[in-house]
Design a protein around this motif. Structure first.
Motif, short mmCIF file in Angstrom:
data_model
loop_
_atom_site.label_atom_id
_atom_site.label_comp_id
_atom_site.label_asym_id
_atom_site.label_seq_id
_atom_site.Cartn_x
_atom_site.Cartn_y
_atom_site.Cartn_z
N UNK A 128 0.82 -1.22 0.00
CA UNK A 128 0.00 0.00 0.00
C UNK A 128 0.85 1.27 0.00
N UNK A 129 1.97 1.26 0.71
CA UNK A 129 2.74 2.49 0.87
C UNK A 129 4.17 2.41 0.34
N UNK A 130 4.58 1.25 -0.18
CA UNK A 130 5.99 1.09 -0.54
C UNK A 130 6.15 0.15 -1.74
N UNK A 131 7.09 0.50 -2.61
CA UNK A 131 7.52 -0.36 -3.70
C UNK A 131 8.98 -0.73 -3.42
N UNK A 132 9.28 -2.01 -3.37
CA UNK A 132 10.65 -2.46 -3.12
C UNK A 132 11.13 -3.22 -4.36
N UNK A 133 12.21 -2.73 -4.95
CA UNK A 133 12.80 -3.35 -6.13
C UNK A 133 14.07 -4.09 -5.72
N UNK A 134 14.18 -5.35 -6.12
CA UNK A 134 15.40 -6.13 -5.91
C UNK A 134 16.00 -6.39 -7.29
N UNK A 135 17.22 -5.90 -7.50
CA UNK A 135 17.90 -6.05 -8.79
C UNK A 135 18.93 -7.17 -8.69
N UNK A 136 18.95 -8.04 -9.70
CA UNK A 136 19.97 -9.07 -9.84
C UNK A 136 20.46 -8.99 -11.27
N UNK A 137 21.67 -8.45 -11.45
CA UNK A 137 22.21 -8.17 -12.78
C UNK A 137 23.47 -9.00 -12.98
N UNK A 138 23.50 -9.78 -14.06
CA UNK A 138 24.65 -10.64 -14.35
C UNK A 138 24.98 -10.58 -15.83
N UNK A 139 26.28 -10.64 -16.15
CA UNK A 139 26.73 -10.66 -17.52
C UNK A 139 28.10 -10.03 -17.64
N UNK A 140 28.39 -9.49 -18.81
CA UNK A 140 29.68 -8.85 -19.06
C UNK A 140 29.46 -7.50 -19.72
N UNK A 141 30.39 -6.58 -19.46
CA UNK A 141 30.40 -5.28 -20.11
C UNK A 141 31.74 -5.09 -20.82
N UNK A 142 31.73 -4.29 -21.87
CA UNK A 142 32.94 -3.98 -22.62
C UNK A 142 33.55 -2.70 -22.05
N UNK A 143 34.81 -2.80 -21.66
CA UNK A 143 35.53 -1.65 -21.12
C UNK A 143 36.81 -1.43 -21.90
N UNK A 144 37.44 -0.30 -21.68
CA UNK A 144 38.75 -0.02 -22.27
C UNK A 144 39.77 -0.05 -21.15
N UNK A 145 40.85 -0.80 -21.37
CA UNK A 145 41.93 -0.93 -20.38
C UNK A 145 42.61 0.42 -20.20
N UNK A 146 42.82 0.82 -18.95
CA UNK A 146 43.48 2.08 -18.66
C UNK A 146 44.97 2.05 -19.03
N UNK A 147 45.55 0.87 -19.07
CA UNK A 147 46.98 0.75 -19.36
C UNK A 147 47.26 0.61 -20.85
N UNK A 148 46.57 -0.30 -21.53
CA UNK A 148 46.89 -0.61 -22.93
C UNK A 148 45.89 -0.04 -23.93
N UNK A 149 44.77 0.50 -23.45
CA UNK A 149 43.69 1.00 -24.29
C UNK A 149 43.05 -0.08 -25.15
N UNK A 150 43.23 -1.35 -24.78
CA UNK A 150 42.57 -2.46 -25.45
C UNK A 150 41.18 -2.64 -24.87
#
Length: 181
Positions: free
Chosen positions: A53-75
């Motif tokens: 009645x007074x509250x919405x509670x969201x539970x997030x479960x996120x799994x997988x991979x993301x693409x990033x750039x390496x800070x050292x080699x820029x790969x």
């Protein structure tokens, strides 16, 4: 922003019970937020919403991979992501962000868009220093070596006092200052 409409949850007509939603977070999702941090990804988000009645509670479960750039080699590299988070929304007189994980909305709000929350939880789970996996072991070895603190001071074993200079080694300017007392 058109793509982000897929992440809206209509709350007005839902009954007071648990509801489950499944979202796919792919490159198109991350394109909507820009590519400054995350270039793309392949994640699955399971969101369980418990409505009362007074509250919405969201539970997030996120799994997988993301693409990033390496800070050292820029790969470019894939970084694993596994996030569990909880977010609450309560009903009140006005829309307001009360805390990082607590919002207030008016009772006539029809839907909630959780796209920004999904992106934020993923972004906050990333390491500050983004390193390609081939550099991770090397970095951990360097951290172990940097943890050693080397400190030395002169110690006179005859007087059991640290740092006492011999009279011959003292600076005459300091001697003049000591005589001011």
């Amino acid at each position: 922003m058109k793509k982000l409409r897929d992440y809206e949850i209509g709350i007005a007509k839902l009954s007071n019970k648990k509801h489950s939603y499944e979202f796919v977070l792919d490159d198109a999702f991350f394109d909507e937020f820009g590519k400054e941090i995350i270039l793309g990804g392949n994640l699955q988000a399971i969101v369980e919403m418990d409505k009362t009645e007074s509250l919405l509670t969201f539970h997030f479960d996120i799994k997988g991979t993301v693409k990033l750039i390496c800070d050292r080699s820029l790969d470019e590299f894939d970084h694993p992501v596994d996030v569990q988070a909880t977010f609450r929304i309560r009903y009140g007189e006005e829309n307001a962000e009360l805390d990082d994980d607590l919002w207030q909305i008016t009772p006539n709000t029809q839907s909630i868009n959780i796209a920004q929350h999904l992106h934020d939880y993923i972004s906050l789970s990333l390491p500050m220093k983004k390193l390609h996996p081939r550099f991770v072991e090397e970095e951990e070895d360097d951290d172990d070596e940097q943890d050693i603190l080397i400190y030395s001071s002169r110690y006179d074993s005859d007087t059991d006092e640290e740092g006492d200079d011999d009279e011959d080694d003292s600076d005459p300017r300091w001697d003049a200052l000591r005589n001011l007392n």
